[in-house]
Structures are given as C-alpha cells and as structure tokens.
Design an enzyme around this catalytic site. Structure first.
Site, short mmCIF file in Angstrom:
data_model
loop_
_atom_site.label_atom_id
_atom_site.label_comp_id
_atom_site.label_asym_id
_atom_site.label_seq_id
_atom_site.Cartn_x
_atom_site.Cartn_y
_atom_site.Cartn_z
CE LYS A 163 1.53 3.57 -3.17
NZ LYS A 163 0.73 2.34 -3.47
CE1 TYR A 215 -3.21 4.27 -0.02
CE2 TYR A 215 -1.47 4.19 1.62
CZ TYR A 215 -1.87 4.25 0.30
OH TYR A 215 -0.93 4.28 -0.71
CG ASN A 243 1.23 -0.19 -6.19
OD1 ASN A 243 1.68 0.50 -5.28
ND2 ASN A 243 -0.06 -0.36 -6.41
CG HIS A 290 -1.35 7.70 -3.76
ND1 HIS A 290 -2.47 6.93 -3.60
CD2 HIS A 290 -1.77 9.00 -3.72
CE1 HIS A 290 -3.53 7.73 -3.44
NE2 HIS A 290 -3.13 8.99 -3.51
CD GLU A 322 -5.65 11.16 -2.11
OE1 GLU A 322 -4.80 11.28 -3.03
OE2 GLU A 322 -6.35 10.15 -1.95
P1 IDP Z 1 -4.34 2.76 -6.53
O1 IDP Z 1 -3.06 3.00 -5.73
O2 IDP Z 1 -4.03 2.30 -7.92
O3 IDP Z 1 -5.28 3.92 -6.49
P2 IDP Z 1 -6.11 1.41 -4.63
O4 IDP Z 1 -7.15 0.41 -4.99
O5 IDP Z 1 -6.57 2.77 -4.20
O6 IDP Z 1 -5.07 1.50 -5.84
O7 IDP Z 1 -5.25 0.75 -3.47
C1 IDP Z 1 -4.32 1.54 -2.73
C2 IDP Z 1 -3.05 0.77 -2.59
O8 IDP Z 1 -3.29 -0.36 -1.77
C3 IDP Z 1 -2.48 0.19 -3.89
O9 IDP Z 1 -1.71 1.11 -4.62
C4 IDP Z 1 -1.62 -0.94 -3.34
O10 IDP Z 1 -0.38 -0.44 -2.84
C5 IDP Z 1 -2.46 -1.43 -2.18
N1 IDP Z 1 -3.32 -2.55 -2.55
C6 IDP Z 1 -4.49 -2.51 -3.22
N2 IDP Z 1 -5.01 -3.74 -3.40
C7 IDP Z 1 -4.13 -4.57 -2.81
C8 IDP Z 1 -4.10 -6.00 -2.64
O11 IDP Z 1 -4.99 -6.73 -3.07
N3 IDP Z 1 -3.02 -6.51 -1.97
C9 IDP Z 1 -2.03 -5.72 -1.46
N4 IDP Z 1 -2.01 -4.38 -1.60
C10 IDP Z 1 -3.06 -3.82 -2.26
MG MG Z 2 -6.35 4.68 -4.88
#
Ligand code: IDP
Ligand code: MG
Length: 150
Positions: free
Chosen positions: A9, A49, A112, A115, A126
């Site tokens: 990212k 997304y 974080n 992805h 994807e």
């Molecule tokens: P993942 O990336 O571990 O699969 P997902 O639940 O699919 O997690 O969420 C996609 C992305 O959305 C996360 O990697 C993060 O960047 C963002 N995200 C998820 N939950 C939150 C939140 O509560 N606050 C802000 N960003 C979030």
């Molecule tokens: Mg995810």
C-alpha cells in the site's frame, strides 16, 4: 494452486518498505507470477474494496489506497491465501503477531502497509482486476521441488 493478490500500500512504498515486504513473501516460498508499480484509480479502488462500501472507514480507505503509488504482486503457491495472510498479520496491527509484516512495521489499521486476498475465489478475481492475462507469467522455478512437495 491458489493465487493471491498482494498490494504494498502507499505507506509501504513511501516508507521504503517495498523490498522488505516482497522479500518476506519470496522467502516464504510463494512464486511471483506478476508484479508492477502503479497508481490505483478511484474506479479500481472502488471495485477492489466494494465489499466495504457503506462502512465508516470506506472513504478513508479509498483515499488511502489512491493517495500515492502502490506495488501489486500476484503470487501463487500451496494455500497461498492463508500462508500470505499469516505473513501479513492481523488486520489491526496491535493484534498482529511479532514477525508478521504488520506486527513488525505497523501501528494503525488505516496504515497497515499491505493487502492480501481473503479467499481462493477472491484471489483469482483480484489478480484479474489488477493484471491483464498478458502481464502474468507462468513459469517453473528452479527450486520449486524443494518448496512444493508435489
Ligand atoms: P484485511 O486487509 O486484513 O483483509 P479488511 O477487513 O478486508 O482487512 O479491511 C480492508 C482494509 O480496510 C484494511 O486492511 C484496513 O486498511 C482498512 N480497515 C479495516 N477496518 C478498518 C477500520 O476499522 N478503520 C480504518 N481502516 C480499516
Ligand atoms: Mg480483506
């Protein structure tokens, strides 16, 4: 064999962690079949997304992923989805195990770093969203038989 889409990212690229992140998947044994440096458009971000549309963090998520260039990597290997997700670590970095990418380099869920696809079906979808067939390479790696038993 499963496929997964990995995205380094914008924060990973800006922080100079691209090589470090790719190295972890490479060392794990996953085989690279596609890779490119790109700017994600709003349209592609919304497609990628779509499942999160309507959630409170959705707008922030789309602006995060489109804010600056990313590196996208298509990987394949045995249980590529779960193996890659374990290498990435839990979504919320404070829950990510030390030794995982997020556990070693991230503090916040909205920054974080990486992805990884969440199911074999989504891995295929994807990879198809980010790569044309002509950008994917089917190849035999010299050490495949030392990583894949069959
Ligand atoms: P993942 O990336 O571990 O699969 P997902 O639940 O699919 O997690 O969420 C996609 C992305 O959305 C996360 O990697 C993060 O960047 C963002 N995200 C998820 N939950 C939150 C939140 O509560 N606050 C802000 N960003 C979030
Ligand atoms: Mg995810």
């Amino acid at each position: 064999m499963e496929r997964t889409l990995i995205i380094v990212k914008p924060d990973g690229v800006q922080r100079g962690l691209t090589g470090e992140i790719i190295a972890r998947f490479e060392r794990r044994g996953l085989r690279i079949i596609g890779m490119k440096f790109m700017q994600v458009s709003r349209e592609l971000a919304e497609k990628h997304y779509a499942i999160h549309q309507g959630k409170g963090f959705y707008e922030g998520l789309v602006s995060y992923i489109t804010s600056s260039p990313v590196v996208v990597i298509a990987l394949e290997g045995t249980n590529a989805i779960q193996n890659a997700r374990n290498t990435i670590g839990a979504t919320r970095p404070h829950e990510a195990a030390p030794g995982s990418i997020r556990g070693d380099f991230a503090l916040e869920v909205g920054r974080n770093l990486v992805h990884g696809s969440d199911s074999p079906e989504n891995g295929v979808i994807e990879v198809g969203n980010f790569f044309a067939d002509s950008e994917l390479v089917s190849w035999a790696r010299n050490n495949d038989s030392w990583i894949f038993e069959k």
